[in-house]
Design a protein around this motif. Structure first.
Motif, PDB file in Angstrom:
ATOM      1  N   TYR A 485       1.093  -1.115  -0.204  1.00 52.88           N
ATOM      2  CA  TYR A 485      -0.066   0.166  -0.158  1.00 52.88           C
ATOM      3  C   TYR A 485       0.606   1.090   0.102  1.00 52.88           C
ATOM      4  CZ  TYR A 485       0.685   0.013   4.898  1.00 52.88           C
ATOM      5  OH  TYR A 485       1.738   0.350   6.353  1.00 52.88           O
ATOM      6  N   MET A 486       0.276   2.444   0.337  1.00 53.47           N
ATOM      7  CA  MET A 486       0.642   3.744  -0.313  1.00 53.47           C
ATOM      8  C   MET A 486       1.439   4.031   1.607  1.00 53.47           C
ATOM      9  SD  MET A 486       1.922   4.440  -3.487  1.00 53.47           S
ATOM     10  CE  MET A 486       1.189   4.156  -5.092  1.00 53.47           C
ATOM     11  N   SER A 502      -7.630   5.903   5.110  1.00 49.30           N
ATOM     12  CA  SER A 502      -8.118   6.048   3.799  1.00 49.30           C
ATOM     13  C   SER A 502      -7.422   6.902   2.690  1.00 49.30           C
ATOM     14  CB  SER A 502      -9.684   6.821   4.115  1.00 49.30           C
ATOM     15  OG  SER A 502      -9.558   7.905   4.949  1.00 49.30           O
ATOM     16  N   ASN A 503      -6.731   7.970   3.138  1.00 45.33           N
ATOM     17  CA  ASN A 503      -6.006   8.534   1.977  1.00 45.33           C
ATOM     18  C   ASN A 503      -5.532   8.037   0.990  1.00 45.33           C
ATOM     19  OD1 ASN A 503      -5.552   9.593   4.968  1.00 45.33           O
ATOM     20  ND2 ASN A 503      -4.646  11.019   3.918  1.00 45.33           N
ATOM     21  N   ILE A 504      -5.323   6.256   0.714  1.00 45.56           N
ATOM     22  CA  ILE A 504      -4.947   5.803  -0.562  1.00 45.56           C
ATOM     23  C   ILE A 504      -6.137   5.588  -1.541  1.00 45.56           C
ATOM     24  CG2 ILE A 504      -3.396   4.382   0.633  1.00 45.56           C
ATOM     25  CD1 ILE A 504      -5.269   1.773   0.792  1.00 45.56           C
ATOM     26  N   GLY A 505      -7.405   6.332  -0.464  1.00 39.69           N
ATOM     27  CA  GLY A 505      -8.626   6.251  -1.430  1.00 39.69           C
ATOM     28  C   GLY A 505      -8.211   7.318  -3.108  1.00 39.69           C
ATOM     29  N   HIS A 506      -7.848   8.193  -2.107  1.00 34.45           N
ATOM     30  CA  HIS A 506      -8.072   9.435  -2.945  1.00 34.45           C
ATOM     31  C   HIS A 506      -6.899   9.448  -3.852  1.00 34.45           C
ATOM     32  CE1 HIS A 506     -10.153  12.378   0.013  1.00 34.45           C
ATOM     33  NE2 HIS A 506     -10.884  11.076   0.923  1.00 34.45           N
ATOM     34  N   LEU A 507      -5.706   8.342  -3.699  1.00 35.79           N
ATOM     35  CA  LEU A 507      -4.768   8.520  -4.988  1.00 35.79           C
ATOM     36  C   LEU A 507      -5.476   7.531  -5.717  1.00 35.79           C
ATOM     37  CD1 LEU A 507      -2.220   6.618  -2.060  1.00 35.79           C
ATOM     38  CD2 LEU A 507      -2.577   9.378  -3.526  1.00 35.79           C
ATOM     39  N   LEU A 508      -6.861   7.161  -5.998  1.00 38.95           N
ATOM     40  CA  LEU A 508      -7.249   6.162  -7.090  1.00 38.95           C
ATOM     41  C   LEU A 508      -8.312   7.152  -7.538  1.00 38.95           C
ATOM     42  CD1 LEU A 508      -8.668   3.354  -5.154  1.00 38.95           C
ATOM     43  CD2 LEU A 508      -6.679   3.642  -6.865  1.00 38.95           C
ATOM     44  N   TRP A 509      -9.035   8.144  -7.274  1.00 37.01           N
ATOM     45  CA  TRP A 509      -9.530   9.346  -7.804  1.00 37.01           C
ATOM     46  C   TRP A 509      -8.504  10.181  -8.946  1.00 37.01           C
ATOM     47  CZ3 TRP A 509     -10.774  14.829  -7.467  1.00 37.01           C
ATOM     48  CH2 TRP A 509      -9.956  15.626  -5.665  1.00 37.01           C
ATOM     49  N   SER A 510      -7.927  10.652  -8.074  1.00 35.93           N
ATOM     50  CA  SER A 510      -6.293  11.538  -8.583  1.00 35.93           C
ATOM     51  C   SER A 510      -5.838  11.080  -9.970  1.00 35.93           C
ATOM     52  CB  SER A 510      -5.455  12.324  -8.002  1.00 35.93           C
ATOM     53  OG  SER A 510      -4.809  10.995  -7.322  1.00 35.93           O
ATOM     54  N   GLY A 511      -5.261   9.474  -9.675  1.00 35.90           N
ATOM     55  CA  GLY A 511      -5.283   8.714 -11.060  1.00 35.90           C
ATOM     56  C   GLY A 511      -4.095   8.888 -11.044  1.00 35.90           C
ATOM     57  N   ILE A 512      -2.885   9.121 -10.343  1.00 32.95           N
ATOM     58  CA  ILE A 512      -1.419   8.801  -9.619  1.00 32.95           C
ATOM     59  C   ILE A 512      -0.848   7.080  -9.575  1.00 32.95           C
ATOM     60  CG2 ILE A 512      -1.840   9.113  -7.206  1.00 32.95           C
ATOM     61  CD1 ILE A 512       0.244  10.427  -7.884  1.00 32.95           C
TER      62      ILE A 512
END
Length: 694
Positions: A485-486, A502-512
């Motif tokens: 995980y990140m 849960s911050n790793i879920g925000h990485l998905l909507w950003s596309g990084i």
């Protein structure tokens, strides 16, 4: 708010009272009438013949109005009261109370009706932090049948003017009305508490759009607001209720800054955050784009106008930075707090660019994009220059206002919101993972705007190269190989802050996130450590600071989950997104459709119902927006050119969802989806395209 408190609101004006309709505030409770970050009533207590009243029922069908049905005194079960009382509270440039007393007896009655009144004029920060530090002068006087309560400190003055529409005796402590009631008759009066709020030079007035005094006019405004939004049809009644509740709460939270008196932005939440917040207004506007795009347009204009232009350590202002919070109370006016405005947010600036691009994709409003081109370029410069505190190319933060600035300047901004797995707190500067995702997304989106609207392909090429380099380095430096995980963040020395969050879920909507790593993140997000059955926890069970009722350390935030679900759809995990949507929407049933700011992270198998977080704001803008973004995610709505792509995947308990008259650059379109509970399998899919990226 507590369960024994009742709130009404209209933009940045709000009132919190007890279940009788009284205000009797202690210094640290949110009871009171507030406007412009000042408590204008700290006492408003009704008695009849010296007795307080008891509640029969409360009708709170309108966000701007409450109705209390009461009887005098403490009634025994088998004693019939011969009097009944109705109080109607309406917010419109202050408090308007319509008081009605009905005599049900066959004998006449004479009553002494008394309203005790006081105003401490506390700054909202004094109430929130339970501090009393008034340095000015309180005064009160009787003037032509009115009670005037006031507070003055140098150039700062606030007054509350109390009056009645029937003959009244006024003294320094309140109003007394002598009432004679014939048998089976009723008596009415109207009480008002209206503010006088002159603004010191340099601070502009806040207003409510289309300010009106009549509840009928307010109902018409609300009806118009609801009529402009898409119409939802579904076989699951709680979803329809949650959708309507979200739209109504967003209507309630609207207010108009000085820059746009006929347009509105969302205030963040009742009771503590009834003001302009950069991050909250941006994310709420993102959630609401397919439904009420006007919020995004005004938010972008207002934040662009208030963009940082200088270096100011007290306010943490920097050129190009987007504000965090703006206040108008006494402590801000006298610079005892930095909120005029305060810029201590590391994410509002890249998120401003994300919203700008997404708004244009939905609406085709290139004029707005051209009008804020310089502010958008300045925001990119802030990301590259001022936000890179370590010289590593990552956004990081460390407060410069060490007296009362925020330690954590990401969305998890409580003091202990960022920690290692073992519970230790990292040093500064801190570069949280989602900030890098926002920066990547901002550069990719701004590159599109530069190429297609600003006619600057060289600038677009540069931003795309920088974004690609950021993505490459991020997937190397933040990846925890043995955990899959990140990292939550990098600390000041570049070490990984290894808490699973849960911050790793925000990485998905950003596309990084690299495609090869996405599946591992999804497994963590849907694992029992993070996913409770109601939603994804802010911090994984088993972490050193995990606490299911810790503000950012184990609670479930509906807004957080809505963006996580959106990210899952971006990477092709539609069924997992539907599971999260189902959990949050199931929780909404227990809150009568109004999702709170946060609720406890206990397992669904353990509690069978969501457990309240004790001091959650409700309503809160981005919680109201969560239902909207979840609807968009379930229906797979994505603007592509002049078209709207629709690829629905619904949760197992939904038979069908129809969203009709979706506004956008295409005019108005309808979207339909059928789920496993209906006859259409995983979902009706009218659009053949499969998309990736924003």
């Amino acid at each position: 708010m507590d369960d024994d408190q009742v709130g009404i609101l209209d933009g940045t004006t709000f009132m919190v009272c007890d279940r009788v309709g009284d205000i009797d505030a202690s210094p640290d409770t949110p009871l009171g009438l507030f406007a412009h970050d000042t408590r204008l009533l700290s006492k408003w207590v009704l008695t009849i013949d010296g007795e307080r009243l008891s509640t029969l029922a409360i009708d709170d069908i309108h966000y701007f109005e409450n109705r209390f049905y009461l009887v005098p005194g403490h009634q025994d079960v088998y004693v019939n009261s011969t009097l009944s009382v109705r109080r109607v509270h309406t917010l419109a440039a202050g408090l308007h109370e319509e008081l009605t007393i009905i005599n049900h007896d066959s004998q006449p009655v004479d009553l002494a009706v008394r309203v005790e009144v006081d105003a401490d004029f506390a700054d909202v920060f004094e109430v929130k932090d339970a501090t009393a530090r008034k340095k000015g002068r309180h005064y009160r006087r009787v003037d032509d049948g009115r009670l005037i309560l006031g507070y003055e400190r140098e150039r700062f003055r606030r007054e509350t003017i109390v009056s009645a529409t029937t003959p009244v005796e006024v003294d320094d402590e309140g109003l007394t009305l002598t009432v004679h009631l014939e048998p089976h008759s009723r008596w009415r009066t109207r009480l008002t508490a209206e503010p006088d709020l002159p603004m010191p030079r340099g601070l502009e007035r806040l207003t409510i759009p289309g300010r009106v005094t009549g509840s009928l006019d307010k109902e018409r405004r609300l009806t118009g607001w609801l009529a402009e939004a898409p119409r939802l049809e579904s076989g699951w009644e709680p979803l329809r209720g949650a959708y309507r509740r979200s739209l109504i709460d967003l209507a309630a939270l609207r207010f108009s800054p000085f820059l746009a008196e006929d347009r509105s932005v969302p205030a963040a939440g009742l009771p503590w955050f009834m003001s302009l917040f950069g991050r909250d207004s941006i994310l709420t506007s993102l959630q609401a784009l397919p439904f009420v795009p006007e919020l995004a347009a005004t938010t972008l204009r207002v934040l662009a106008f208030r963009q940082g232009s200088r270096v100011d350590d007290f306010r943490e202002e920097e050129p190009g930075r987007i504000l965090h919070e703006m206040r108008y109370g006494e402590l801000s006016v006298f610079e005892e707090t930095p909120h005029t405005p305060y810029f201590g947010s590391a994410d509002a600036t890249p998120l401003f660019l994300v919203l700008l691009d997404e708004y244009e994709r939905w609406t085709g409003d290139t004029g707005l994009v051209r009008s804020v081109e310089q502010q958008a370029r300045a925001a990119i410069d802030w990301i590259d220059d001022y936000a890179d505190l370590t010289g590593t190319g990552y956004i990081s933060y460390e407060r410069r206002n060490t007296r009362n600035g925020l330690e954590n300047q990401c969305w998890k901004d409580s003091w202990d919101g960022i920690s290692y797995h073992d519970g230790r707190l990292p040093g500064f500067p801190r570069a949280t993972c989602e900030l890098q995702g926002y920066a990547y997304d901002a550069k990719m989106r701004t590159a599109r705007l530069a190429r297609t609207i600003w006619n600057d392909p060289r600038y677009a090429d540069r931003l795309e190269r920088e974004a690609a380099d950021l993505k490459r380095r991020f997937n190397r430096d933040f990846w925890i190989a043995d955990g899959g995980y990140m990292a939550l963040a990098l600390d000041g020395d570049g070490r990984q802050v290894d808490a699973l969050s849960s911050n790793i879920g925000h990485l998905l909507w950003s596309g990084i996130v690299d495609e090869s790593k996405a599946s591992a993140l999804v497994r963590h997000l849907m694992s029992p450590a993070l996913f409770s059955g109601w939603g994804v926890r802010t911090l994984a069970e088993g972490a050193g600071r995990y606490n299911p009722i810790g503000y950012h350390n184990g609670t479930i935030w509906p807004f957080d989950n809505s963006f996580i679900a959106w990210g899952l759809r971006r990477y092709g995990y539609a069924d997992e997104a539907a599971r999260i949507a189902a959990g949050i929407l199931d929780a909404a049933v227990f809150y009568d459709g109004r999702l709170p700011e946060a609720f406890a992270g206990y397992s669904r198998a353990e509690t069978k119902y969501p457990v309240n977080y004790p001091t959650a704001c409700s309503p809160q803008a981005w919680s109201a927006g969560a239902t909207l973004l979840l609807l968009r995610t379930m229906l797979g709505l994505r603007p592509v050119g002049e078209d709207l792509v629709i690829r629905p995947v619904l949760p197992a308990n939904l038979d069908y969802v129809a969203l009709l008259d979706i506004p956008g650059r295409w005019g108005r379109l309808d979207a339909y989806g059928r789920g496993p509970a209906g006859s259409g399998g995983r979902g009706y899919q009218p659009a053949p395209q499969q998309l990736s990226g924003p």
